[in-house]
Design a protein around this motif. Sequence first.
Motif, PDB file in Angstrom:
ATOM      1  N   ALA A 173      49.375  33.990  48.559  1.00  0.00           N
ATOM      2  CA  ALA A 173      49.315  34.359  47.135  1.00  0.00           C
ATOM      3  C   ALA A 173      48.895  35.817  46.985  1.00  0.00           C
ATOM      4  N   VAL A 174      47.923  36.232  47.801  1.00  0.00           N
ATOM      5  CA  VAL A 174      47.459  37.628  47.734  1.00  0.00           C
ATOM      6  C   VAL A 174      48.598  38.565  48.134  1.00  0.00           C
ATOM      7  N   GLU A 175      49.316  38.190  49.225  1.00  0.00           N
ATOM      8  CA  GLU A 175      50.438  39.016  49.684  1.00  0.00           C
ATOM      9  C   GLU A 175      51.504  39.108  48.588  1.00  0.00           C
ATOM     10  N   MET A 176      51.763  37.947  47.943  1.00  0.00           N
ATOM     11  CA  MET A 176      52.791  37.893  46.898  1.00  0.00           C
ATOM     12  C   MET A 176      52.400  38.812  45.736  1.00  0.00           C
ATOM     13  N   ASP A 177      51.100  38.729  45.332  1.00  0.00           N
ATOM     14  CA  ASP A 177      50.605  39.582  44.239  1.00  0.00           C
ATOM     15  C   ASP A 177      50.789  41.047  44.596  1.00  0.00           C
ATOM     16  N   LYS A 178      50.470  41.365  45.873  1.00  0.00           N
ATOM     17  CA  LYS A 178      50.561  42.752  46.328  1.00  0.00           C
ATOM     18  C   LYS A 178      52.026  43.199  46.283  1.00  0.00           C
ATOM     19  N   PHE A 179      52.906  42.288  46.742  1.00  0.00           N
ATOM     20  CA  PHE A 179      54.328  42.600  46.760  1.00  0.00           C
ATOM     21  C   PHE A 179      54.832  42.880  45.343  1.00  0.00           C
ATOM     22  N   GLU A 180      54.429  41.976  44.393  1.00  0.00           N
ATOM     23  CA  GLU A 180      54.857  42.138  43.001  1.00  0.00           C
ATOM     24  C   GLU A 180      54.345  43.463  42.437  1.00  0.00           C
ATOM     25  N   ALA A 181      53.056  43.768  42.737  1.00  0.00           N
ATOM     26  CA  ALA A 181      52.452  45.003  42.215  1.00  0.00           C
ATOM     27  C   ALA A 181      53.189  46.220  42.770  1.00  0.00           C
ATOM     28  N   ALA A 189      56.572  46.498  41.100  1.00  0.00           N
ATOM     29  CA  ALA A 189      56.452  47.019  39.721  1.00  0.00           C
ATOM     30  C   ALA A 189      56.187  48.522  39.750  1.00  0.00           C
ATOM     31  N   LYS A 190      55.325  48.933  40.698  1.00  0.00           N
ATOM     32  CA  LYS A 190      54.971  50.348  40.810  1.00  0.00           C
ATOM     33  C   LYS A 190      56.217  51.166  41.173  1.00  0.00           C
ATOM     34  N   GLU A 191      56.975  50.614  42.132  1.00  0.00           N
ATOM     35  CA  GLU A 191      58.184  51.278  42.613  1.00  0.00           C
ATOM     36  C   GLU A 191      59.192  51.436  41.478  1.00  0.00           C
ATOM     37  N   GLU A 192      59.340  50.343  40.700  1.00  0.00           N
ATOM     38  CA  GLU A 192      60.291  50.373  39.596  1.00  0.00           C
ATOM     39  C   GLU A 192      59.864  51.385  38.528  1.00  0.00           C
ATOM     40  N   GLY A 193      58.533  51.402  38.261  1.00  0.00           N
ATOM     41  CA  GLY A 193      57.975  52.354  37.283  1.00  0.00           C
ATOM     42  C   GLY A 193      58.267  53.774  37.697  1.00  0.00           C
ATOM     43  N   LYS A 194      58.089  54.038  39.021  1.00  0.00           N
ATOM     44  CA  LYS A 194      58.306  55.382  39.549  1.00  0.00           C
ATOM     45  C   LYS A 194      59.770  55.773  39.377  1.00  0.00           C
TER      46      LYS A 194
END
Length: 361
Positions: free
Chosen positions: A267-275, A278-283
């Motif tokens: 779950a932690v890995e998944m959260d990190k992946f999602e974050a 999202a960061k990559e897409e924002g950039k």
Amino acid sequence: MEEKRNISVLIVGMAGSGKTHVVQRFLSHLSMKKKDFYSFNLDPACITTPYRCDVDIRDTIKYKEVMKDYGLGPNGGIMTSLNLFATKFSDLFEIVEEQSKITDYIVCDTPGQIEIFTWSASGTLISQTFSAATPTCIVYVLDVTRVCDPNTFVSNLLYACSILFRFRLPMILAVNKSDLKDPSFVMDWLSDVTVLLDKISEDSSYLASLSRSLGLMLDELYEYFITRTVNISAVTGAGMDELLEMLEKAKEEYTELEKEKIKERGAVEMDKFEADKAKEEGKKEEEDDREDDIVGGQSISHILGKGEKEEEDRKECHCECPCPCSHSCSCSHIHEKKEVVEEKEKDILGDGLALRCDRIA
Ligand SMILES: Nc1nc2c(ncn2[C@@H]2O[C@H](COP(=O)(O)OP(=O)(O)OP(=O)(O)O)[C@@H](O)[C@H]2O)c(=O)[nH]1
């Protein structure tokens, strides 16, 4: 040779609760049952080990010299010795992993000062090394002659609670010295908290009122231990078969706990992946906003390469950007300012106006 999925047993408990004698009795019980075992002594300050000890911390670390070299007292000496031992955790892992394939049980005696093992970084490192290599369970030894005092009982359980949360490994309460006192009251207190609270109420001191509050708070923990408490005697050998049965159950519990930990890690890995995503897409969006010249609702940068785009800029630029650049031009083209102006232009523009728009030039 057949591979065995054995279990490591870490014996912890307050000073004098009988850990070393429990290890001795348990190992001789294993020998009687024709089980293979491997044993560790992690108490650098003990004088003798009354059992066959395969790895003894005292063979590699001289606790008295550590005290002298580092200018420490006895507790600091034990803690530093354990820290020094923990630096060899990769060797420890190899040994435990290797032994887990050829023995049934790995038993580990820990230092008398419980907090040294339970609170120091080395205690965590060592327990994690064991549990990474093989299913691991903690046996928390209680001295029945001491815990018959309800305040001592509650403070012992507080320790058990902190160990449980810190190590996140299955734990068994081993109520030792049952030859000296009937330990049935422990089960009564665990299964009905009001019996424990009534006992605490017999004492009207401040400590008793604190124990009462803590006793209530630990209600859930009592429930956990109801099925994980065994009465033993290191002297008579009583309760050793029950302890073995409980260790078998602890092995299953360990597997469940490991699955939970993996799920949590997932779950932690998944959260990190999602974050990250999202960061990559924002950039990317930000870059697109910066780069794209929207012409007729279509992004030029998607159609043309960078060099071509610049060329296109020049062609497409219809802004009436005055030269020298006024800074108020709202077109997205790059207007470079230059302070060096050719003599010719100077003549045209006059002396004070030393800026020009490169593009137009
Ligand atoms: N009667 C009785 N005495 C016991 C039992 N287990 C241990 N003892 C006694 O309790 C005392 C302490 O035992 P240890 O095994 O040294 O306790 P420990 O927890 O290893 O002690 P430290 O490592 O110094 O903290 C010794 O005198 C033992 O003989 C038991 O089951 N019954």
